[in-house]
Scaffold this active site. Structure first.
Site, PDB file in Angstrom:
ATOM      1  N   ASP A  95      18.673 -57.730 -68.126  1.00  0.00           N
ATOM      2  CA  ASP A  95      17.716 -56.780 -68.689  1.00  0.00           C
ATOM      3  C   ASP A  95      18.178 -55.373 -68.326  1.00  0.00           C
ATOM      4  O   ASP A  95      19.196 -55.201 -67.657  1.00  0.00           O
ATOM      5  CB  ASP A  95      16.302 -57.067 -68.179  1.00  0.00           C
ATOM      6  N   PHE A  99      11.696 -52.725 -67.168  1.00  0.00           N
ATOM      7  CA  PHE A  99      10.433 -53.411 -66.888  1.00  0.00           C
ATOM      8  C   PHE A  99      10.099 -53.357 -65.402  1.00  0.00           C
ATOM      9  O   PHE A  99       8.955 -53.143 -65.016  1.00  0.00           O
ATOM     10  CB  PHE A  99      10.491 -54.867 -67.367  1.00  0.00           C
ATOM     11  N   ASP A 269      12.916 -66.251 -72.021  1.00  0.00           N
ATOM     12  CA  ASP A 269      13.189 -66.307 -70.577  1.00  0.00           C
ATOM     13  C   ASP A 269      11.890 -66.092 -69.834  1.00  0.00           C
ATOM     14  O   ASP A 269      10.965 -65.463 -70.354  1.00  0.00           O
ATOM     15  CB  ASP A 269      14.178 -65.217 -70.153  1.00  0.00           C
TER      16      ASP A 269
END
Length: 380
Positions: A95, A99, A269
């Site tokens: 990623d 986040f 995921d």
């Protein structure tokens, strides 16, 4: 130049938006729809790479934010990249770190340039820009990378989400410009927009115009209901190119995997299967089972009589309960192995149901057995 990541559509399911395909990466070709185990710190908690390989995992996710802070991307680069560092020979996805910055970091300040925040480990001041995120991911060396995005809360105001979506689109373009290795690392754009249809449409339009090799759907599984998530997927996945993979971020409950596949999602995921496993909660074909409960002290049956994983072939509920109550690490390994195997096997069943054009029937039967007691979705 050939893109690093390619998608091959094999078959569409007749009654839904589901599709059977293949994700083609520099480290192998993997069937989709697929579930990707999460190895936050370059390790799927308590499990060895050989075990993940044996249970059928194809792509593993690692977290850029955590690896940037510890051990640092330069050490991973020095090791030869994540594949060498963690000895995983199949696919790896990272990623962008965004986040975690928005969920873990303190005193964050979002600007056009990037995000200023405090390191959650030691309180030091940090800065993450779209360019920095790409540099870190280039150094980590995964097959698939994410653009830096902001993930606004699902119930944030329209005005805020509108500005956030526009900024995420600009950040995606900036990241794409500095991406160093498009020939062996595929960079995905992330569609945002909370629950607003027109903002999701704008986000998808912006990103599709940049021609990423794949697209992620972000900003879901962040507190909204399952019905709200499915509604957003109903109008979001059709906005994305059919010849590119679609990745729904952070979703890992059995019902959400099936419902996401029905709506045309290829990749999922989530930390859920391993996180709940460490609390003694197991996914079974009859629903969730909290094996540490006293009811299982004298239960000498497997976790799931329909499962042929290593855990279920060799150990009983009573034994696993004993291990967890005694704080024995082996207990967590057994429940983690089982939960990941369960979801990977579920996706295998989903793929077969797409091939057989009976995914809605499979959903109905699975939901009845699992205890979801839901009706077939009617709107795709």
């Amino acid at each position: 130049m050939e893109p690093a990541i390619k998608y091959r559509l094999i078959k569409k399911e007749k009654h839904t938006g589901a599709r059977l395909g293949e994700l083609i990466t520099p480290h192998g070709t993997f069937p989709t729809p697929m579930f990707m185990p999460v190895g936050t710190q370059a390790s799927v908690k308590s499990l060895a790479p050989e075990e993940l390989d044996a249970m059928g995992a194809g792509v593993i996710l690692s977290n850029t934010y955590h690896l940037w802070l510890r051990p640092g991307e330069q050490i991973v680069k020095e090791a030869g990249g994540l594949h060498q560092f963690m000895n995983w020979k199949k696919g790896i996805l990272t990623d962008s770190g965004g986040f975690q910055v928005f969920s873990l970091a303190k005193n964050r300040d979002i600007t056009e340039e990037g995000v200023h925040f405090k390191n959650h480990l030691n309180g030091s001041k940090m800065f993450l820009s779209p360019e920095k995120a790409i540099q870190i991911e280039n150094d980590l060396g995964p097959d698939i990378m994410m653009s830096l995005d902001e993930c606004p809360p699902f119930f944030e105001s329209y005005d805020y989400v509108s500005k956030s979506v526009a900024r995420t689109s600009r950040w995606a373009e900036r990241g794409l410009k500095v991406h160093q290795h498009p020939d062996y690392q595929g960079l995905f754009g992330i569609v945002q927009g909370a629950g607003f249809k027109d903002l999701r449409e704008q986000s998808a339009k912006d990103l599709v115009s940049l021609d990423f090799p794949g697209y992620s759907i972000g900003g879901l599984s962040v507190g909204e209901s399952k019905a709200e998530m499915n509604h957003v997927l109903d109008f979001t996945t059709p906005l994305l190119p059919e010849n590119k993979p679609r990745y729904l971020m952070g979703v890992g409950s059995a019902d959400a995997l099936i419902d996401g596949a029905i709506r045309g999602v290829d990749m999922f995921d989530c930390v859920l299967p391993t996180r709940i496993a460490r609390n003694g909660t197991c996914m079974t074909s009859h629903g969730r089972l909290v094996v540490k409960n006293a009811a299982y002290a004298h239960d000498f049956t497997p976790l799931d009589d329909n499962c042929d994983c290593y855990t279920c072939r060799n150990f009983t509920r009573a034994y696993i309960r004993h291990l967890i109550k005694a704080d024995e690490t082996f207990g967590l390994r057994l429940t983690s192995y089982h939960n990941l195997y369960f979801l990977l096997h579920l996706m295998k069943q989903v793929r077969q149901a797409i091939m057989d054009d009976n995914l809605l029937e499979f959903r109905q039967n699975f939901f009845e057995m699992y205890g979801f007691n839901d009706k077939n979705p009617k709107n795709f």
